[in-house]
Design a protein around this motif. Structure first.
Motif, PDB file in Angstrom:
ATOM      1  N   MET A  48     -28.721 -82.410   8.444  1.00  0.00           N
ATOM      2  CA  MET A  48     -30.187 -82.443   8.425  1.00  0.00           C
ATOM      3  C   MET A  48     -30.761 -82.734   9.815  1.00  0.00           C
ATOM      4  SD  MET A  48     -32.616 -84.936   6.130  1.00  0.00           S
ATOM      5  CE  MET A  48     -32.064 -86.410   6.976  1.00  0.00           C
ATOM      6  N   VAL A  49     -30.125 -83.631  10.563  1.00  0.00           N
ATOM      7  CA  VAL A  49     -30.672 -84.092  11.838  1.00  0.00           C
ATOM      8  C   VAL A  49     -30.320 -83.179  13.008  1.00  0.00           C
ATOM      9  CG1 VAL A  49     -30.515 -85.972  13.523  1.00  0.00           C
ATOM     10  CG2 VAL A  49     -30.815 -86.479  11.110  1.00  0.00           C
ATOM     11  N   THR A  50     -29.150 -82.580  12.993  1.00  0.00           N
ATOM     12  CA  THR A  50     -28.687 -81.779  14.138  1.00  0.00           C
ATOM     13  C   THR A  50     -29.709 -80.751  14.614  1.00  0.00           C
ATOM     14  OG1 THR A  50     -26.377 -82.183  13.597  1.00  0.00           O
ATOM     15  CG2 THR A  50     -26.839 -80.263  14.965  1.00  0.00           C
ATOM     16  N   PRO A  51     -30.360 -79.996  13.722  1.00  0.00           N
ATOM     17  CA  PRO A  51     -31.349 -79.027  14.216  1.00  0.00           C
ATOM     18  C   PRO A  51     -32.573 -79.662  14.892  1.00  0.00           C
ATOM     19  CG  PRO A  51     -30.769 -78.568  11.923  1.00  0.00           C
ATOM     20  CD  PRO A  51     -30.156 -79.879  12.285  1.00  0.00           C
ATOM     21  N   LEU A  52     -32.799 -80.946  14.648  1.00  0.00           N
ATOM     22  CA  LEU A  52     -33.962 -81.626  15.222  1.00  0.00           C
ATOM     23  C   LEU A  52     -33.695 -82.190  16.619  1.00  0.00           C
ATOM     24  CD1 LEU A  52     -35.015 -83.625  12.036  1.00  0.00           C
ATOM     25  CD2 LEU A  52     -35.880 -81.394  12.809  1.00  0.00           C
ATOM     26  N   LEU A  53     -32.435 -82.214  17.028  1.00  0.00           N
ATOM     27  CA  LEU A  53     -32.076 -82.796  18.320  1.00  0.00           C
ATOM     28  C   LEU A  53     -32.385 -81.838  19.460  1.00  0.00           C
ATOM     29  CD1 LEU A  53     -28.578 -84.277  17.385  1.00  0.00           C
ATOM     30  CD2 LEU A  53     -30.787 -85.463  17.427  1.00  0.00           C
ATOM     31  N   ARG A  54     -32.916 -82.373  20.547  1.00  0.00           N
ATOM     32  CA  ARG A  54     -33.183 -81.514  21.699  1.00  0.00           C
ATOM     33  C   ARG A  54     -31.917 -81.290  22.520  1.00  0.00           C
ATOM     34  NH1 ARG A  54     -37.128 -85.670  24.395  1.00  0.00           N
ATOM     35  NH2 ARG A  54     -35.520 -87.081  25.093  1.00  0.00           N
ATOM     36  N   GLU A  55     -30.922 -82.169  22.347  1.00  0.00           N
ATOM     37  CA  GLU A  55     -29.611 -81.983  22.975  1.00  0.00           C
ATOM     38  C   GLU A  55     -28.576 -82.617  22.044  1.00  0.00           C
ATOM     39  OE1 GLU A  55     -29.276 -85.421  26.238  1.00  0.00           O
ATOM     40  OE2 GLU A  55     -30.991 -84.107  26.534  1.00  0.00           O
ATOM     41  N   PRO A  56     -27.312 -82.212  22.182  1.00  0.00           N
ATOM     42  CA  PRO A  56     -26.288 -82.751  21.274  1.00  0.00           C
ATOM     43  C   PRO A  56     -26.184 -84.270  21.361  1.00  0.00           C
ATOM     44  CG  PRO A  56     -25.416 -80.927  22.571  1.00  0.00           C
ATOM     45  CD  PRO A  56     -26.762 -81.255  23.136  1.00  0.00           C
ATOM     46  N   SER A  57     -25.874 -84.879  20.239  1.00  0.00           N
ATOM     47  CA  SER A  57     -25.687 -86.331  20.251  1.00  0.00           C
ATOM     48  C   SER A  57     -24.396 -86.669  20.978  1.00  0.00           C
ATOM     49  CB  SER A  57     -25.660 -86.885  18.823  1.00  0.00           C
ATOM     50  OG  SER A  57     -24.585 -86.321  18.107  1.00  0.00           O
ATOM     51  N   VAL A  58     -24.355 -87.886  21.499  1.00  0.00           N
ATOM     52  CA  VAL A  58     -23.194 -88.352  22.257  1.00  0.00           C
ATOM     53  C   VAL A  58     -22.657 -89.597  21.555  1.00  0.00           C
ATOM     54  CG1 VAL A  58     -22.382 -89.248  24.471  1.00  0.00           C
ATOM     55  CG2 VAL A  58     -24.175 -87.497  24.411  1.00  0.00           C
ATOM     56  N   VAL A  59     -21.363 -89.630  21.360  1.00  0.00           N
ATOM     57  CA  VAL A  59     -20.726 -90.794  20.741  1.00  0.00           C
ATOM     58  C   VAL A  59     -19.863 -91.468  21.793  1.00  0.00           C
ATOM     59  CG1 VAL A  59     -19.115 -91.578  18.960  1.00  0.00           C
ATOM     60  CG2 VAL A  59     -20.710 -89.704  18.470  1.00  0.00           C
ATOM     61  N   TYR A  60     -20.098 -92.749  21.993  1.00  0.00           N
ATOM     62  CA  TYR A  60     -19.281 -93.555  22.905  1.00  0.00           C
ATOM     63  C   TYR A  60     -18.421 -94.467  22.051  1.00  0.00           C
ATOM     64  CZ  TYR A  60     -22.628 -92.049  26.431  1.00  0.00           C
ATOM     65  OH  TYR A  60     -23.412 -91.300  27.261  1.00  0.00           O
ATOM     66  N   ARG A  61     -17.150 -94.501  22.354  1.00  0.00           N
ATOM     67  CA  ARG A  61     -16.238 -95.363  21.597  1.00  0.00           C
ATOM     68  C   ARG A  61     -15.637 -96.386  22.548  1.00  0.00           C
ATOM     69  NH1 ARG A  61     -14.680 -90.128  19.389  1.00  0.00           N
ATOM     70  NH2 ARG A  61     -15.582 -90.000  17.312  1.00  0.00           N
ATOM     71  N   GLY A  62     -15.422 -97.572  22.044  1.00  0.00           N
ATOM     72  CA  GLY A  62     -14.802 -98.607  22.845  1.00  0.00           C
ATOM     73  C   GLY A  62     -13.998 -99.541  21.966  1.00  0.00           C
ATOM     74  N   VAL A  63     -13.304-100.416  22.608  1.00  0.00           N
ATOM     75  CA  VAL A  63     -12.556-101.455  21.904  1.00  0.00           C
ATOM     76  C   VAL A  63     -13.038-102.803  22.420  1.00  0.00           C
ATOM     77  CG1 VAL A  63     -10.506-100.046  21.475  1.00  0.00           C
ATOM     78  CG2 VAL A  63     -10.668-101.348  23.581  1.00  0.00           C
ATOM     79  N   PRO A  64     -12.994-103.826  21.585  1.00  0.00           N
ATOM     80  CA  PRO A  64     -13.479-105.142  22.003  1.00  0.00           C
ATOM     81  C   PRO A  64     -12.700-105.685  23.198  1.00  0.00           C
ATOM     82  CG  PRO A  64     -13.123-105.081  19.639  1.00  0.00           C
ATOM     83  CD  PRO A  64     -12.542-103.819  20.202  1.00  0.00           C
ATOM     84  N   VAL A  65     -13.416-106.287  24.117  1.00  0.00           N
ATOM     85  CA  VAL A  65     -12.799-106.951  25.258  1.00  0.00           C
ATOM     86  C   VAL A  65     -12.393-108.362  24.838  1.00  0.00           C
ATOM     87  CG1 VAL A  65     -13.183-107.774  27.605  1.00  0.00           C
ATOM     88  CG2 VAL A  65     -14.125-105.576  26.879  1.00  0.00           C
TER      89      VAL A  65
END
Length: 96
Positions: A48-65
């Motif tokens: 539903m949301v993807t067509p509303l985005l002006r650019e692709p979403s970005v996912v950042y992944r990390g692990v706890p320090v």
């Protein structure tokens, strides 16, 4: 598919650009995150949301320090240590 809940979910709007949103989600581990991405409601939301985005979403992944003292794992470790102290006050335990 069963619902997979996050430990924490916070939505932010950019201070300078009110049309930019950030979602911060915290999961117990990678498996929980991957399960979440495959739930019916997330697949439907993404479609539903993807067509509303002006650019692709970005996912950042990390692990706890460092351990989050409010995480389930940290609470379990703290409980286990308290239990060990309690037991050792009655029965001498060698360091493990």
């Amino acid at each position: 598919m069963a619902r997979s809940c996050s430990i924490k979910f916070i939505g932010y709007v950019d201070e300078k650009d009110p049309t930019t949103f950030y979602l911060y989600e915290l999961y117990e581990d990678r498996t929980a995150f991957e399960a979440h991405t495959q739930t019916d409601y997330i697949v439907k939301f993404r479609d539903m949301v993807t067509p509303l985005l002006r650019e692709p979403s970005v996912v950042y992944r990390g692990v706890p320090v460092f351990d989050d003292p409010t995480s389930r794992r940290a609470r379990f470790k703290a409980l286990a240590l308290e239990l060990k102290k309690l037991i050792s006050s009655y029965i001498p335990l060698e360091d493990c």
